[in-house]
Scaffold this motif. Structure first.
Motif, PDB file in Angstrom:
ATOM      1  N   TYR A   1      10.362  10.686  -5.075  1.00  0.00           N
ATOM      2  CA  TYR A   1      10.846  11.363  -3.876  1.00  0.00           C
ATOM      3  C   TYR A   1      10.195  10.879  -2.587  1.00  0.00           C
ATOM      4  CZ  TYR A   1      12.968  14.363  -7.342  1.00  0.00           C
ATOM      5  OH  TYR A   1      13.712  14.815  -8.408  1.00  0.00           O
ATOM      6  N   PHE A   2       9.312   9.908  -2.686  1.00  0.00           N
ATOM      7  CA  PHE A   2       8.728   9.291  -1.492  1.00  0.00           C
ATOM      8  C   PHE A   2       8.984   7.782  -1.484  1.00  0.00           C
ATOM      9  CE2 PHE A   2       5.344  11.554   1.201  1.00  0.00           C
ATOM     10  CZ  PHE A   2       6.186  12.620   1.412  1.00  0.00           C
ATOM     11  N   GLU A   3       8.498   7.096  -2.512  1.00  0.00           N
ATOM     12  CA  GLU A   3       8.551   5.632  -2.502  1.00  0.00           C
ATOM     13  C   GLU A   3       9.964   5.101  -2.715  1.00  0.00           C
ATOM     14  OE1 GLU A   3       7.759   1.411  -3.611  1.00  0.00           O
ATOM     15  OE2 GLU A   3       8.934   2.945  -4.641  1.00  0.00           O
ATOM     16  N   LEU A   4      10.646   5.551  -3.743  1.00  0.00           N
ATOM     17  CA  LEU A   4      11.968   5.008  -4.054  1.00  0.00           C
ATOM     18  C   LEU A   4      12.997   5.277  -2.951  1.00  0.00           C
ATOM     19  CD1 LEU A   4      12.311   5.579  -7.911  1.00  0.00           C
ATOM     20  CD2 LEU A   4      11.931   3.439  -6.687  1.00  0.00           C
ATOM     21  N   PRO A   5      13.062   6.482  -2.387  1.00  0.00           N
ATOM     22  CA  PRO A   5      13.991   6.670  -1.269  1.00  0.00           C
ATOM     23  C   PRO A   5      13.670   5.780  -0.079  1.00  0.00           C
ATOM     24  CG  PRO A   5      13.285   8.791  -2.138  1.00  0.00           C
ATOM     25  CD  PRO A   5      12.432   7.746  -2.783  1.00  0.00           C
ATOM     26  N   SER A   6      12.388   5.677   0.277  1.00  0.00           N
ATOM     27  CA  SER A   6      11.993   4.847   1.422  1.00  0.00           C
ATOM     28  C   SER A   6      12.325   3.383   1.173  1.00  0.00           C
ATOM     29  CB  SER A   6      10.497   5.000   1.698  1.00  0.00           C
ATOM     30  OG  SER A   6      10.171   6.338   2.015  1.00  0.00           O
ATOM     31  N   ARG A   7      12.238   2.952  -0.082  1.00  0.00           N
ATOM     32  CA  ARG A   7      12.520   1.558  -0.429  1.00  0.00           C
ATOM     33  C   ARG A   7      13.979   1.188  -0.139  1.00  0.00           C
ATOM     34  NH1 ARG A   7       9.808  -2.353  -3.157  1.00  0.00           N
ATOM     35  NH2 ARG A   7       8.029  -0.955  -3.426  1.00  0.00           N
ATOM     36  N   ARG A   8      14.857   2.145  -0.127  1.00  0.00           N
ATOM     37  CA  ARG A   8      16.262   1.859   0.162  1.00  0.00           C
ATOM     38  C   ARG A   8      16.460   1.355   1.593  1.00  0.00           C
ATOM     39  NH1 ARG A   8      20.263   6.539  -1.413  1.00  0.00           N
ATOM     40  NH2 ARG A   8      21.737   4.823  -1.001  1.00  0.00           N
ATOM     41  N   LEU A   9      15.474   1.611   2.457  1.00  0.00           N
ATOM     42  CA  LEU A   9      15.579   1.185   3.853  1.00  0.00           C
ATOM     43  C   LEU A   9      15.140  -0.268   4.050  1.00  0.00           C
ATOM     44  CD1 LEU A   9      13.946   4.385   5.395  1.00  0.00           C
ATOM     45  CD2 LEU A   9      16.401   3.901   5.233  1.00  0.00           C
ATOM     46  N   ILE A  10      14.423  -0.820   3.089  1.00  0.00           N
ATOM     47  CA  ILE A  10      13.801  -2.134   3.270  1.00  0.00           C
ATOM     48  C   ILE A  10      14.816  -3.244   3.549  1.00  0.00           C
ATOM     49  CG2 ILE A  10      12.433  -3.922   2.118  1.00  0.00           C
ATOM     50  CD1 ILE A  10      10.841  -1.721   0.749  1.00  0.00           C
ATOM     51  N   PRO A  11      15.911  -3.343   2.798  1.00  0.00           N
ATOM     52  CA  PRO A  11      16.835  -4.461   3.072  1.00  0.00           C
ATOM     53  C   PRO A  11      17.366  -4.471   4.503  1.00  0.00           C
ATOM     54  CG  PRO A  11      17.349  -3.410   0.978  1.00  0.00           C
ATOM     55  CD  PRO A  11      16.345  -2.548   1.651  1.00  0.00           C
ATOM     56  N   TYR A  12      17.588  -3.315   5.078  1.00  0.00           N
ATOM     57  CA  TYR A  12      18.113  -3.242   6.446  1.00  0.00           C
ATOM     58  C   TYR A  12      17.047  -3.631   7.464  1.00  0.00           C
ATOM     59  CZ  TYR A  12      21.655  -0.678   3.894  1.00  0.00           C
ATOM     60  OH  TYR A  12      22.620  -0.319   2.979  1.00  0.00           O
ATOM     61  N   VAL A  13      15.800  -3.207   7.207  1.00  0.00           N
ATOM     62  CA  VAL A  13      14.717  -3.571   8.123  1.00  0.00           C
ATOM     63  C   VAL A  13      14.475  -5.072   8.092  1.00  0.00           C
ATOM     64  CG1 VAL A  13      12.260  -3.299   8.608  1.00  0.00           C
ATOM     65  CG2 VAL A  13      13.622  -1.309   7.963  1.00  0.00           C
ATOM     66  N   PHE A  14      14.404  -5.652   6.917  1.00  0.00           N
ATOM     67  CA  PHE A  14      14.117  -7.082   6.792  1.00  0.00           C
ATOM     68  C   PHE A  14      15.259  -7.957   7.312  1.00  0.00           C
ATOM     69  CE2 PHE A  14      10.773  -6.815   3.139  1.00  0.00           C
ATOM     70  CZ  PHE A  14       9.823  -6.434   4.077  1.00  0.00           C
ATOM     71  N   SER A  15      16.494  -7.488   7.155  1.00  0.00           N
ATOM     72  CA  SER A  15      17.631  -8.284   7.613  1.00  0.00           C
ATOM     73  C   SER A  15      17.947  -8.058   9.083  1.00  0.00           C
ATOM     74  CB  SER A  15      18.870  -7.972   6.780  1.00  0.00           C
ATOM     75  OG  SER A  15      19.298  -6.633   7.006  1.00  0.00           O
ATOM     76  N   GLY A  16      17.364  -7.006   9.660  1.00  0.00           N
ATOM     77  CA  GLY A  16      17.625  -6.702  11.059  1.00  0.00           C
ATOM     78  C   GLY A  16      18.946  -6.007  11.302  1.00  0.00           C
TER      79      GLY A  16
END
Length: 225
Positions: A99-114
């Motif tokens: 409920y902390f790490e896995l949900p937040s990880r869903r944001l990573i592709p958008y941050v890295f790709s801009g």
């Protein structure tokens, strides 16, 4: 000697590294990325980290590795001898992961790709994080450690889970999540001041340029298809 496989930009790699250093266990570090073909021979799931034990067994999944290290090397114990207290610590660990790490990880592709994170994704992530916040408010103590008076595996686990939450969720969701949990930010700051945490952070910073090169190459390859 134990070999730790993975890379220093991974929060779960650093979690296991912190456990090894806390227990003062000798180990080698094998720098390898999860999309590298040789890593699949170590862990067919392709998830970092993995360890190779002194007798040659490959073990993956962070919580499984944590339990293996605790049971095999019980000195400087990170779990209580009491089964109820162990379950309480493991509950905190599992909630932080789901409920902390896995949900937040869903944001990573958008941050890295801009690219902008879709509102639907933001809403889904926020809903899960809210569950995590509510659970942490009920379960955590910070007196002075996350589960009470004793430093436990949950302190190490949640600290490195929070590194992903801090890196992506506040900016994408405009939400200081850790501030919602009384005592969490102060505890996080105290954890970051330990000699082990500072050593691991220095190694993470040193690995970041190479890691970002890998990420950029993957994004470019995906966009060219």
């Amino acid at each position: 000697m134990i070999t730790l496989h993975g890379f220093a930009s991974s929060n779960y790699y650093n979690l296991i590294k912190h456990v090894l250093l806390h227990k003062a266990l000798p180990f080698n570090e094998h720098l390898i990325y999860n999309n590298d073909e040789p890593f699949l021979a170590i862990n067919p799931m392709g998830k970092v980290p993995a360890i190779t034990t002194t007798d040659g067994l490959n073990i993956a999944e962070s919580s499984v590795i944590c339990d293996y290290l605790e049971e095999t090397y019980p000195s400087k114990a990170l779990y209580s001898e009491d089964s109820t207290e162990r379950a309480f610590v493991r509950q905190i660990m599992k909630i932080s992961e789901l409920y902390f790490e896995l949900p937040s990880r869903r944001l990573i592709p958008y941050v890295f790709s801009g690219s902008p994170t879709p509102e639907q994704i933001k809403n889904e992530v926020r809903q899960l994080l809210e569950r995590g916040v509510n659970a942490f408010c009920e379960l955590t103590h910070f007196s002075p450690w996350i589960a009470g008076e004793q430093f436990t595996m949950a302190d190490i686990y949640v600290y490195y889970v929070n590194s992903v939450v801090n890196a992506f969720a506040p900016k994408e969701l405009n939400w200081d999540i850790l501030a919602e949990i009384p005592g969490m930010k102060e505890w996080q700051a105290k954890m970051s001041q330990s000699t082990i945490a500072q050593q691991i952070e220095a190694d993470r910073q040193a690995n970041m340029p190479e890691f970002m090169q890998k990420v950029t190459a993957q994004i470019q390859a995906a966009q060219s298809k």
